[in-house]
Design a protein around this motif. Structure first.
Motif, mmCIF file in Angstrom:
data_model
loop_
_atom_site.group_PDB
_atom_site.id
_atom_site.type_symbol
_atom_site.label_atom_id
_atom_site.label_comp_id
_atom_site.label_asym_id
_atom_site.label_seq_id
_atom_site.Cartn_x
_atom_site.Cartn_y
_atom_site.Cartn_z
ATOM 1 N N GLY A 137 -6.212 0.051 -13.286
ATOM 2 C CA GLY A 137 -4.677 -0.060 -12.531
ATOM 3 C C GLY A 137 -4.322 -0.646 -14.268
ATOM 4 O O GLY A 137 -2.881 -0.469 -14.303
ATOM 5 N N ARG B 167 0.838 -1.211 -0.026
ATOM 6 C CA ARG B 167 0.160 -0.370 -0.065
ATOM 7 C C ARG B 167 0.343 1.229 0.137
ATOM 8 O O ARG B 167 0.411 2.422 -0.651
ATOM 9 C CB ARG B 167 -0.934 -0.185 0.878
ATOM 10 C CG ARG B 167 -1.723 -0.915 1.028
ATOM 11 C CD ARG B 167 -3.352 -0.520 1.917
ATOM 12 N NE ARG B 167 -2.480 -0.012 3.322
ATOM 13 C CZ ARG B 167 -3.198 0.291 4.737
ATOM 14 N NH1 ARG B 167 -4.434 0.078 4.335
ATOM 15 N NH2 ARG B 167 -2.461 0.085 5.840
ATOM 16 N N ASN C 57 -0.796 -5.565 -5.498
ATOM 17 C CA ASN C 57 -0.886 -4.084 -4.960
ATOM 18 C C ASN C 57 -2.548 -4.030 -4.123
ATOM 19 O O ASN C 57 -3.172 -3.406 -3.246
ATOM 20 C CB ASN C 57 -0.964 -3.098 -5.769
ATOM 21 C CG ASN C 57 -1.321 -2.238 -5.344
ATOM 22 O OD1 ASN C 57 -2.302 -1.099 -5.381
ATOM 23 N ND2 ASN C 57 0.073 -1.379 -5.531
ATOM 24 N N THR D 169 4.149 1.833 -1.648
ATOM 25 C CA THR D 169 4.540 2.134 -2.284
ATOM 26 C C THR D 169 3.799 1.970 -4.126
ATOM 27 O O THR D 169 2.532 1.427 -3.842
ATOM 28 C CB THR D 169 5.499 0.917 -3.070
ATOM 29 O OG1 THR D 169 5.445 -0.347 -2.824
ATOM 30 C CG2 THR D 169 6.661 0.870 -1.784
ATOM 31 N N SER D 170 4.050 2.596 -4.802
ATOM 32 C CA SER D 170 3.170 3.178 -6.336
ATOM 33 C C SER D 170 3.333 2.176 -7.027
ATOM 34 O O SER D 170 3.883 0.809 -7.116
ATOM 35 C CB SER D 170 3.215 4.350 -6.618
ATOM 36 O OG SER D 170 4.185 3.328 -7.751
#
Ligand SMILES: Nc1ncnc2c1ncn2[C@@H]1O[C@H](COP(=O)(O)OP(=O)(O)OP(=O)(O)O)[C@@H](O)[C@H]1O
Ligand SMILES: [Mg+2]
Lengths: 261, 219
Positions: free
Chosen positions: B155, B59, B94, B61-62
């Motif tokens: 995403g 959560r 992610n 880091t992108s």
């Protein structure tokens, strides 16, 4: 003389700084019907929850049916019970809660069959047959397929009683099973319990504020105050001739509050 | 005159890749959500810690960086992934980290009295979770899971950065070749919207089913 099925020896229970049970000892004989009465906060519920292994104790010993509840023999010594031991001991005990605690996602019948099928490996057909017998006994056979949300409080509690009975425990614990009910629904639940008391030789511990029912139901009454047994005896003795001042005060209060004796 | 049918075919091929990514990524996310969400509720401190590290890391880091790691850095550790595999891995891990918090919250929302009823009926930890707690927690998770799946769908466009030919990638190809921006990007706008709508409808259907199981009139 037979030996007690429950033997509580000098148990201590604290919540943080608050000592709820301070060296409580008591015994219950097999088949005995016991009523625990006393003012709010005196520790009645706590005792039942401890017997159901829902609370840990801070000291003392409890023996159920000849075996330690919170301890077990290991390498010649007595050590704290592990989950396996607790599971074995829980087979002997069932509990009915004030707020029923039915499983809302399962129909009445499946509420009853779930535990016997999972914990005792009973086949579905046999478990359902037994569930129907029990539902018949509590007068709920016609609601077998209903969901709990569709039942009245009294009906829910009768199902909860059937659910606990399905595991055939030797000891049944009832914690104020009618106090969450509307007054007109109390009697149907009490009737089921009268029937149970008359027809089975289960040991039953009952916490209640229904003094009249406690009188008729119990072989022995324990009056609790501040985590101690202040007085015990046969229902007639406790209700007609209480010896202790605190018992007298308590009974005067509940009678004044409109409970019949 | 441009022959749009060929270019539309290209975009539809990309749409297929996007659907594939969404479905496989969501499947991985679901598995991770339950593994980490229940892991955070474990009675073993090591498992709780592992789950927490996973959740906080993914959560914190992108998705963009995670994808580049999966595709460009893992090969240095001897793990070479196809762009599709790298995309599914990054998206699934992610979104799974967000889902884990949903699982944990829903499980914790089930009242203590349900657990106590299980103890009184002598149900073990596994049976308790499997037959009593999760069936009640699942309906609480569904709406947020639906949101998460739509986030994952949106995403998926980042995978075009590792040259996976998803819908966004193909739209850029079409734009480069035809010089038209409006038509390819209007097309994928509609397609993304249609896919998100399909996810919403699917989740709503599941919610209705779950609700019926809970308080409806099951015969
Ligand atoms: N989880 C808890 N945390 C802290 N204190 C608690 C907890 N549960 C019970 N107590 C305290 O322990 C004492 C005994 O509570 P218990 O519920 O056994 O009383 P009771 O005799 O059943 O009372 P009532 O008639 O109101 O049900 C009370 O003072 C209560 O506030
Ligand atoms: Mg109480």
């Amino acid at each position: 003389m037979p030996s007690p099925i429950i033997h509580i020896d000098n148990i201590i229970k604290t919540y943080g700084p608050l000592t709820v049970l301070d060296g409580l000892s008591m015994s219950v004989m097999p088949g005995e019907k016991l009523a625990l009465i006393g003012p709010s906060g005196s520790g009645k519920t706590t005792i039942l929850r401890i017997l159901m292994t829902l609370e840990k104790i801070n000291g003392g010993h409890i023996e159920i049916d000849g075996e330690q509840l919170y301890h077990m023999q290991k390498a010649g010594g007595l050590v704290a019970a592990d989950e396996r031991h607790l599971q074995k001991m829980r087979e002997k005990i069932g509990m009915v809660f004030q707020h029923f605690n039915l499983f809302p996602h399962k129909c009445v019948r499946d509420n009853i069959t779930l535990a016997p099928m999972l914990t005792k490996g009973i086949a579905r057909a046999a478990a359902e047959a037994r569930a129907m017998e029990l539902l018949d006994m509590v007068g709920m056979a016609d609601k077998a397929k209903s969901m709990p949300a569709q039942l009245s409080g009294g009906q829910k509690q009768r199902v909860a009683i059937a659910r606990a009975l399905a595991l055939s425990p030797k000891i049944m614990l009832f914690d104020e099973v009618t106090s969450a009910l509307d007054p007109e629904l109390v009697e149907e639940v009490l009737n089921v319990m009268r029937k149970l008391a008359a027809e089975t030789d289960m040991t039953m511990l009952l916490v209640t504020h229904e003094m009249g029912f406690a009188h008729d139901f119990a072989d022995r009454i324990l009056f609790f105050d501040k985590g101690r047994i202040v007085e015990e005896g046969k229902p007639d003795d406790i209700f007609r001739n209480p010896r202790q001042e605190r018992t007298q005060t308590f009974l005067r209060k509940v009678i004044a509050a409109g409970h019949r004796v | 005159m441009i022959d749009w049918s060929g270019y539309l075919g290209l975009i539809l091929q990309g749409a297929l890749v996007t659907v594939e990514l969404t479905v496989m990524g969501s499947a991985l996310a679901l598995v991770m959500a339950f593994a980490a969400g229940l892991g955070r509720l474990s009675r073993f401190a090591v498992i709780r810690m592992l789950a927490t590290v996973y959740i906080e890391f993914f959560r914190g880091t992108s998705i963009f960086v995670q994808l580049f790691w999966a595709y460009f850095v893992l090969p240095f550790a001897g793990i070479t992934l196809t762009p599709l595999q790298a995309g599914v891995l990054a998206l699934g891990l992610n979104v799974g980290a967000y889902g884990a918090e949903v699982v944990r919250g829903a499980v914790r929302a089930i009242g203590r009295e349900q657990h106590e009823a299980c103890v009184a009926l002598n149900l073990g930890r596994y049976h308790r979770m499997r037959h009593v707690i999760l069936p009640q927690a699942l309906p609480l998770m569904l709406p947020t899971f639906g949101n998460n799946a739509i986030e994952l769908l949106k995403g998926t466009a980042v995978v075009s950065l590792i040259s996976l030919t998803d819908m966004t990638f193909q739209a850029q190809v079409v734009r480069a070749q035809t010089g038209s921006t409006l038509i390819p990007f209007a097309t994928i706008l509609v397609l993304y919207f249609a896919m998100a709508t399909a996810i919403s409808a699917g989740v709503r259907w599941l919610e209705r089913r779950a609700a019926r199981g809970l308080d409806g009139v099951r015969v």
